[in-house]
Design an enzyme around this catalytic site. Structure first.
Site, PDB file in Angstrom:
ATOM      1  N   THR A  98     -51.313  -2.533 -41.907  1.00 43.59           N
ATOM      2  CA  THR A  98     -51.416  -1.445 -40.929  1.00 43.59           C
ATOM      3  C   THR A  98     -52.317  -0.302 -41.389  1.00 43.59           C
ATOM      4  O   THR A  98     -53.052   0.270 -40.593  1.00 43.59           O
ATOM      5  CB  THR A  98     -49.995  -0.888 -40.653  1.00 43.59           C
ATOM      6  OG1 THR A  98     -49.199  -1.967 -40.193  1.00 43.59           O
ATOM      7  CG2 THR A  98     -50.007   0.200 -39.617  1.00 43.59           C
ATOM      8  N   ASP A 152     -52.789  -9.746 -42.569  1.00 39.88           N
ATOM      9  CA  ASP A 152     -51.449  -9.194 -42.415  1.00 39.88           C
ATOM     10  C   ASP A 152     -50.651  -9.701 -43.623  1.00 39.88           C
ATOM     11  O   ASP A 152     -50.825 -10.855 -44.039  1.00 39.88           O
ATOM     12  CB  ASP A 152     -50.831  -9.741 -41.123  1.00 39.88           C
ATOM     13  CG  ASP A 152     -49.505  -9.073 -40.803  1.00 39.88           C
ATOM     14  OD1 ASP A 152     -49.480  -8.234 -39.884  1.00 39.88           O
ATOM     15  OD2 ASP A 152     -48.503  -9.387 -41.474  1.00 39.88           O
ATOM     16  N   SER A 203     -47.825 -10.791 -44.009  1.00 45.01           N
ATOM     17  CA  SER A 203     -47.000 -11.992 -43.791  1.00 45.01           C
ATOM     18  C   SER A 203     -47.796 -13.251 -44.119  1.00 45.01           C
ATOM     19  O   SER A 203     -47.223 -14.319 -44.321  1.00 45.01           O
ATOM     20  CB  SER A 203     -46.533 -12.069 -42.337  1.00 45.01           C
ATOM     21  OG  SER A 203     -45.799 -10.926 -42.030  1.00 45.01           O
ATOM     22  N   THR A 220     -47.007  -3.641 -45.613  1.00 49.33           N
ATOM     23  CA  THR A 220     -45.720  -3.300 -46.244  1.00 49.33           C
ATOM     24  C   THR A 220     -44.750  -4.483 -46.273  1.00 49.33           C
ATOM     25  O   THR A 220     -43.861  -4.534 -47.117  1.00 49.33           O
ATOM     26  CB  THR A 220     -45.049  -2.130 -45.498  1.00 49.33           C
ATOM     27  OG1 THR A 220     -44.914  -2.482 -44.120  1.00 49.33           O
ATOM     28  CG2 THR A 220     -45.843  -0.855 -45.646  1.00 49.33           C
ATOM     29  N   ASP A 221     -44.907  -5.429 -45.326  1.00 45.16           N
ATOM     30  CA  ASP A 221     -43.875  -6.457 -45.161  1.00 45.16           C
ATOM     31  C   ASP A 221     -43.608  -7.263 -46.433  1.00 45.16           C
ATOM     32  O   ASP A 221     -42.464  -7.570 -46.745  1.00 45.16           O
ATOM     33  CB  ASP A 221     -44.242  -7.404 -44.012  1.00 45.16           C
ATOM     34  CG  ASP A 221     -44.178  -6.700 -42.659  1.00 45.16           C
ATOM     35  OD1 ASP A 221     -43.610  -5.589 -42.595  1.00 45.16           O
ATOM     36  OD2 ASP A 221     -44.694  -7.255 -41.671  1.00 45.16           O
ATOM     37  N   THR A 228     -27.077 -10.944 -56.747  1.00 44.49           N
ATOM     38  CA  THR A 228     -26.100 -10.483 -55.756  1.00 44.49           C
ATOM     39  C   THR A 228     -26.744 -10.199 -54.395  1.00 44.49           C
ATOM     40  O   THR A 228     -27.914  -9.836 -54.316  1.00 44.49           O
ATOM     41  CB  THR A 228     -25.372  -9.219 -56.250  1.00 44.49           C
ATOM     42  OG1 THR A 228     -24.522  -8.730 -55.216  1.00 44.49           O
ATOM     43  CG2 THR A 228     -26.327  -8.105 -56.649  1.00 44.49           C
ATOM     44  N   GLN A 229     -25.931 -10.349 -53.357  1.00 45.56           N
ATOM     45  CA  GLN A 229     -26.390  -9.973 -52.011  1.00 45.56           C
ATOM     46  C   GLN A 229     -26.362  -8.456 -51.821  1.00 45.56           C
ATOM     47  O   GLN A 229     -26.913  -7.948 -50.851  1.00 45.56           O
ATOM     48  CB  GLN A 229     -25.495 -10.614 -50.949  1.00 45.56           C
ATOM     49  CG  GLN A 229     -25.661 -12.113 -50.881  1.00 45.56           C
ATOM     50  CD  GLN A 229     -24.712 -12.769 -49.890  1.00 45.56           C
ATOM     51  OE1 GLN A 229     -24.174 -12.122 -48.998  1.00 45.56           O
ATOM     52  NE2 GLN A 229     -24.503 -14.051 -50.049  1.00 45.56           N
TER      53      GLN A 229
END
Ligand code: ASP
Length: 347
Positions: A18, A62, A64, A94-95, A282-283
């Site tokens: 972006t 991008d 991604s 940023t993704d 850990t989650q």
């Protein structure tokens, strides 16, 4: 580390995302702008007494679409410019920025110069953009030196919304707000207010007797398995039997706990026996795995699961891909996974 007295020289690498977009006045769509014309968008950069050169990914992507070849490409650009530049600023969507930052922290082994990733939530050409502040501060940090002339932050970092964070400790936590990144398990390396205040005690220093060693090979045969109440054997079995699989990031509950079902232990044991390395993280966003603290994590220890300590998921994946790319013998792979290589875990 050699001390430098000439003007700081910074390489600004634009990968996409972006920050480097402008809105097409006719169509309203976001498009990449010609990054060579960055100074038109950010004339403030002229006020720095730095030499700033740019390198643009063609075409910009991008984040991604970032893959392992792009990580290797960044390593090549940085290592080829390593002697010429005092610092590197990588503009990145940023993704997946936290994945790239984690990977670079391992692939640029013993890095001794600042590599600062940044981006923005709003394009740099937009009135309320967060991109200008992020870019200007990232450049200032990349050029900052200590009184002895050595780089202030010789690490791979993410700078975003007034915070400088160790790259391999950082997670994207918000898809809308400017304050989009957090380092839950490690303090910020600097905060930017009226002044940029560095947290000297938290900044990692390279081993000056060794060079920076670039690594290009990473192995993608890794999977993330996130537990949830009611998870079925068929799902666990299918994941652990993916052809070619070499390592699993197991996202467990709380301090590293998992269901005490017999079949679950059997599936993990079978995978371990086939040489698949299983790493327990850990989650929870914050805190560490403590295997053996509760009865519910004992079976994991029994079947050879290793602790990922307080690693972020992004970092656990990148570290495994990096270590698998080194073709280490199994024991050494386990040992390295259990070692703090680039400040990524607290042991
Ligand atoms: N989708 C964009 C990217 O990650 C979002 C951003 O740049 O912030 O490339």
């Amino acid at each position: 580390m050699e001390s430098i007295t000439r003007k700081p020289r910074i390489l600004l690498i634009y990968t996409g995302g972006t920050i480097g977009m402008v809105r097409n006045a006719e169509t309203g769509a976001l498009e990449n702008f010609n990054f060579g014309r960055l100074l038109e968008q950010v004339p403030e950069l002229r006020r720095f007494d730095f030499e700033i050169r740019t390198h643009t990914f063609e075409p910009p992507i991008d984040s991604s679409d970032m893959d392992l070849t792009h990580w290797a490409r960044l390593v090549r650009i940085i290592s080829e410019g390593y002697e010429d530049y005092d610092g590197f600023v990588v503009l990145h969507g940023t993704d997946t920025m936290a994945y790239t930052a984690s990977a670079l922290s391992f692939m640029l082994e013993n890095v001794g110069k600042p590599v600062i990733l940044t981006g923005s939530q709003l394009p740099i050409g937009q009135l309320r953009t967060d991109g200008k502040e992020n870019l200007i501060s990232a450049i200032e940090i990349a050029a900052a030196r200590r009184p002895d002339g050595t780089p202030m932050v010789p690490e791979v970092c993410i700078y975003f919304k007034e915070k400088l964070m160790r790259g391999n400790r950082t997670t994207k936590i918000n898809s809308e707000q400017f304050n989009a990144f957090r380092s839950f398990n490690y303090p910020c390396l600097a905060t930017a207010g009226i002044e940029i205040r560095y947290n000297q005690a938290a900044i990692r220093r390279p081993n000056n007797d060794k060079p920076m060693i670039p690594h290009y090979e990473v192995d993608p045969n890794v999977v993330v398995l996130s537990l949830f109440p009611g998870i079925q054997r068929s799902l666990v079995h299918a994941v652990l039997n993916i052809p070619g699989l070499k390592a699993v990031v197991l996202r467990t509950f709380g301090a590293g706990n998992a269901p005490q079902l017999r079949w679950f232990k059997e599936e993990l044991k079978a995978a371990s026996e086939q040489g698949i390395l299983i790493v327990n993280i850990t989650q929870c966003q914050s805190g560490s795995v403590h295997m053996g603290l509760y009865e519910t994590s004992l079976p994991l220890l029994d079947v050879g699961v290793v602790s990922g300590y307080d690693s972020t998921p992004e970092c656990a994946i990148a570290k495994l891909m990096f270590l698998l790319g080194q073709h280490l013998p199994p024991e050494q792979l386990r040992e390295m996974m259990n070692s703090n290589l680039a400040g990524e875990i607290t042991i």
